[in-house]
Design a protein around this motif. Sequence first.
Motif, short mmCIF file in Angstrom:
data_model
loop_
_atom_site.label_atom_id
_atom_site.label_comp_id
_atom_site.label_asym_id
_atom_site.label_seq_id
_atom_site.Cartn_x
_atom_site.Cartn_y
_atom_site.Cartn_z
N LEU A 64 0.81 -1.22 0.00
CA LEU A 64 0.00 0.00 0.00
C LEU A 64 0.84 1.27 0.00
CD1 LEU A 64 -2.88 -1.10 2.39
CD2 LEU A 64 -2.86 -1.06 -0.12
N ALA A 65 2.13 1.14 0.20
CA ALA A 65 3.03 2.29 0.12
C ALA A 65 3.06 2.84 -1.30
CB ALA A 65 4.44 1.91 0.57
N LEU A 66 2.54 2.07 -2.26
CA LEU A 66 2.50 2.53 -3.64
C LEU A 66 1.79 3.87 -3.78
CD1 LEU A 66 3.25 1.80 -6.57
CD2 LEU A 66 1.01 0.70 -6.76
N GLN A 67 0.87 4.15 -2.89
CA GLN A 67 0.14 5.41 -2.97
C GLN A 67 1.04 6.62 -2.78
OE1 GLN A 67 -2.59 5.98 0.52
NE2 GLN A 67 -1.62 4.08 1.22
N TYR A 68 2.23 6.43 -2.21
CA TYR A 68 3.16 7.53 -1.96
C TYR A 68 4.32 7.58 -2.96
CZ TYR A 68 0.58 7.54 2.40
OH TYR A 68 -0.42 7.58 3.33
N HIS A 71 7.15 8.39 -8.71
CA HIS A 71 7.46 7.93 -10.07
C HIS A 71 7.35 6.40 -10.11
CE1 HIS A 71 8.68 11.97 -11.08
NE2 HIS A 71 9.44 11.98 -10.00
N GLN A 72 6.17 5.92 -10.49
CA GLN A 72 5.92 4.48 -10.51
C GLN A 72 6.56 3.84 -11.73
OE1 GLN A 72 1.68 3.87 -10.29
NE2 GLN A 72 1.54 4.70 -8.21
N THR A 73 7.15 2.68 -11.50
CA THR A 73 7.67 1.86 -12.59
C THR A 73 6.91 0.54 -12.59
OG1 THR A 73 9.35 0.74 -11.25
CG2 THR A 73 9.99 2.85 -12.29
N TYR A 74 7.05 -0.19 -13.67
CA TYR A 74 6.40 -1.50 -13.75
C TYR A 74 6.84 -2.39 -12.59
CZ TYR A 74 5.03 -6.09 -15.47
OH TYR A 74 4.49 -7.35 -15.57
N ASP A 75 8.15 -2.44 -12.32
CA ASP A 75 8.67 -3.32 -11.25
C ASP A 75 8.15 -2.92 -9.88
OD1 ASP A 75 10.07 -4.94 -12.99
OD2 ASP A 75 11.94 -3.81 -12.79
N ILE A 76 8.07 -1.62 -9.62
CA ILE A 76 7.55 -1.16 -8.33
C ILE A 76 6.08 -1.54 -8.20
CG2 ILE A 76 6.97 0.91 -6.98
CD1 ILE A 76 9.63 2.13 -8.03
N CYS A 77 5.30 -1.32 -9.26
CA CYS A 77 3.88 -1.66 -9.22
C CYS A 77 3.66 -3.16 -9.10
CB CYS A 77 3.18 -1.11 -10.46
SG CYS A 77 3.12 0.69 -10.53
#
Length: 135
Positions: A64-68, A71-77
């Motif tokens: 859920l840290a993805l909300q912060y 700069h999202q990347t495919y690997d992070i997502c």
Amino acid sequence: QYVRRQPPTLWGAAVQEDGRALGRVKRQTPELCLAAVQQNGLALQYVKRQTPTLCLAAVQEDGLALQYVKHQTYDICLTAGQENVQSLKYVKYRTHELNRAIWLYHRSECCGDSEDSCEDSCEDSDSCEEKKYKK
């Protein structure tokens, strides 16, 4: 509330105990930020200078840290979705490829290698329904 002089050792111990303490640190170092997000991924919201490494460490600890993540990347997502499928709602640019990869990850986690056992054990389970991963 704030310590006037903030010795690095004080904050090192504090963020290892509770990563959210990073929010009170005036001078953040990459090492301090990494320790904070490894303890609590949601501490990413307090990181002043995000790097892909810090963001990946944060979503590995809590998807859920993805909300912060700025700069999202495919690997992070992908990592966020593997850690917590609910993080998909924070993906800025969802693709069929990403949805499918996360669905396959959770399907294999639930069912192992056998499709038959998956259908038997997970037929009614939300964790194995592809429709859960579609937008």
